[in-house]
Design an enzyme around this catalytic site. Structure first.
Site, PDB file in Angstrom:
ATOM      1  CE  LYS A   1      -3.607   2.174   2.111  1.00 56.02           C
ATOM      2  NZ  LYS A   1      -2.213   2.415   2.550  1.00 56.02           N
TER       3      LYS A   1
ATOM      4  N   GLY B   1       0.822  -1.197   0.000  1.00 54.45           N
ATOM      5  CA  GLY B   1       0.000   0.000   0.000  1.00 54.45           C
ATOM      6  C   GLY B   1       0.861   1.254   0.000  1.00 54.45           C
ATOM      7  CG  HIS B   2       1.617   5.418  -1.781  1.00 55.19           C
ATOM      8  ND1 HIS B   2       1.559   6.703  -1.304  1.00 55.19           N
ATOM      9  CD2 HIS B   2       2.713   5.358  -2.587  1.00 55.19           C
ATOM     10  CE1 HIS B   2       2.557   7.406  -1.791  1.00 55.19           C
ATOM     11  NE2 HIS B   2       3.287   6.621  -2.574  1.00 55.19           N
ATOM     12  CG  PHE B   3       3.221   7.433   2.662  1.00 55.96           C
ATOM     13  CD1 PHE B   3       3.232   8.809   2.533  1.00 55.96           C
ATOM     14  CD2 PHE B   3       4.211   6.691   2.038  1.00 55.96           C
ATOM     15  CE1 PHE B   3       4.215   9.445   1.804  1.00 55.96           C
ATOM     16  CE2 PHE B   3       5.206   7.321   1.308  1.00 55.96           C
ATOM     17  CZ  PHE B   3       5.211   8.693   1.189  1.00 55.96           C
ATOM     18  CB  VAL B   4       0.120   9.895  -0.406  1.00 59.10           C
ATOM     19  CG1 VAL B   4      -0.693  11.008  -1.062  1.00 59.10           C
ATOM     20  CG2 VAL B   4       1.154  10.490   0.545  1.00 59.10           C
TER      21      VAL B   4
END
Length: 404
Positions: A285, A231-234
């Site tokens: 998310k 996953g991504h933090f943004v």
């Protein structure tokens, strides 16, 4: 003409980081003379050398790949006579590249100060674990050590799992890549100044550099990032998703791509105003990626990728090696090449990613590669034609074990 034609490189490297850097320069046209210890050669010659799947003619995949296009000269650098031969080579060369442990070149008397005394134009490059200075530069280091120390492992893996190293040895390969870049910079400066430089590349330094904007984010905020899996933090959705027959990646970087994704996924609950902008999506998310995942498992990777690509949503398959190396884009770009072997036949391996305008880069097409060298294959030719040694002197050096 390849761009580095006319540049002569003495290659003192072994294992992976250094040989990868000199391989890149060789692919770009440098004439590379690999200097190896008589009798045994550099250590990579032995890796997988007897494996029936991963060797050809007694050379393993490591050596075959990293040493294509190079010439092999055997010199005993620990002897005075061998060092004298080596210095004669240095007088007629442009670059000396090594990845010895810190302090080895000084002990052998082949450090930058010693070599520039006989050839002020020489460029030297040393790739080491921790560089040439600092509190303890002499510690041994290999790929996973610097991956761990450089911070990248701490953010690689699942949140509830252990830190993981990159499957690709980026500690070693990054060191070689930055070494080659440093050599090119030093050669360009030499065009202005007429004198060479020493290039000091620390594999740990490279790992810190590769943290890039994430390192800046930490230094600005003090926040220590954690593992997020894929996953991504943004960005949301930005992850690996299971399909009916495999896995694919969807990477919605920006609001416009999410808008394009909505009709492909076809789930009304995603079409809420709260999800139109990134902050709203990131706040939810887990739910968004769960819903996307519920749909993707209903059909094959190929069908989903076709629909996503038609909608211009960033996506791709999670390829294994066989799929990656047979991808039409990869094949069309000459990224799988056949390299000849000195005893006949060829071996397929990854190609050169640098393409220059005006046609394919010389050295990138299969007929431009030359075979990885047999141990000491070029000793006589180099000493005779380049250094002007006669047969009698070469014979004396060989009988004394100073060359091979």
């Amino acid at each position: 003409m390849a761009p580095l034609n006319g540049i002569r490189l003495i290659d003192l490297t072994h294992m992976l980081s250094g040989p990868y850097g000199t391989m890149l320069l060789t692919d770009l046209g440098a004439e590379t003379i690999k200097v190896e210890p008589p009798g045994r050669g550099e250590g990579t010659r032995q890796l997988l050398a007897g494996d029936p799947d991963y060797s050809r003619h007694g050379m393993g995949a490591y050596f075959l790949t990293l040493n294509r296009g190079k010439r092999s000269v055997c010199i005993d650098l620990k002897s005075e006579e061998g060092r004298a031969v080596f210095l004669d080579l240095v007088r007629k060369s442009d670059v000396v590249f090594d990845n010895f442990s810190a302090g080895v070149t000084e002990r052998l008397g082949i450090d930058f100060a010693s070599l520039s005394a006989v050839n002020p134009r020489i460029v030297t490059c040393s790739v080491t674990g921790f560089g040439g200075d600092g509190p303890d530069p002499n510690r041994p280091a290999f790929d996973q050590v610097v991956q761990a120390m450089g911070g990248g492992m701490s953010i690689t893996g699942l949140p509830d799992g252990p830190p993981l190293r990159s499957g690709i040895p980026i500690g070693d390969l990054g060191g070689g890549l930055f070494g080659a870049l440093g050599v090119l910079a030093a050669l360009q400066e030499r065009e202005r100044t007429g004198v060479g430089r020493h290039v000091d590349v620390s594999m740990l330094d490279v790992q810190i550099s590769l943290l890039n904007y994430m390192g800046t984010m930490h230094l600005m905020s003090g926040h220590v990032p954690e593992r997020l899996g894929n996953g991504h933090f943004v960005h949301v959705p930005y992850n690996t998703f299971r399909t009916a027959d495999g896995h694919i990646i969807i990477a919605c970087i920006g609001d416009a791509f999410f808008e394009r994704l909505l009709p492909v996924i076809g789930r009304p609950e995603l079409e809420t105003p709260d999800y139109r902008l990134q902050p709203g999506r990131y706040a939810d998310k887990e739910r968004i990626e769960r819903i996307v995942g519920e749909e993707l498992v209903k059909d094959s990777s190929a069908n989903w990728l076709a629909r996503l690509r038609e909608a211009r949503v960033p996506c791709g398959p999670v390829n294994d090696f066989a799929q990656a190396m047979s991808d039409p884009q990869v094949v069309a770009r000459d990224m799988v090449v056949e390299v000849p072997l000195s005893q006949g036949g060829t071996v397929r391996m990854p190609g050169n990613p640098i393409k220059l305008s005006g046609g394919k880069l010389s050295g990138n097409k299969p007929d431009r590669f030359t075979a990885p060298p047999e141990l000491g294959h070029d000793t006589d030719a180099v000493l005779e034609t380049l250094l002007g040694y006669g047969p009698e002197r070469i014979g004396e050096l060989r009988r004394a074990g100073r060359v091979g």
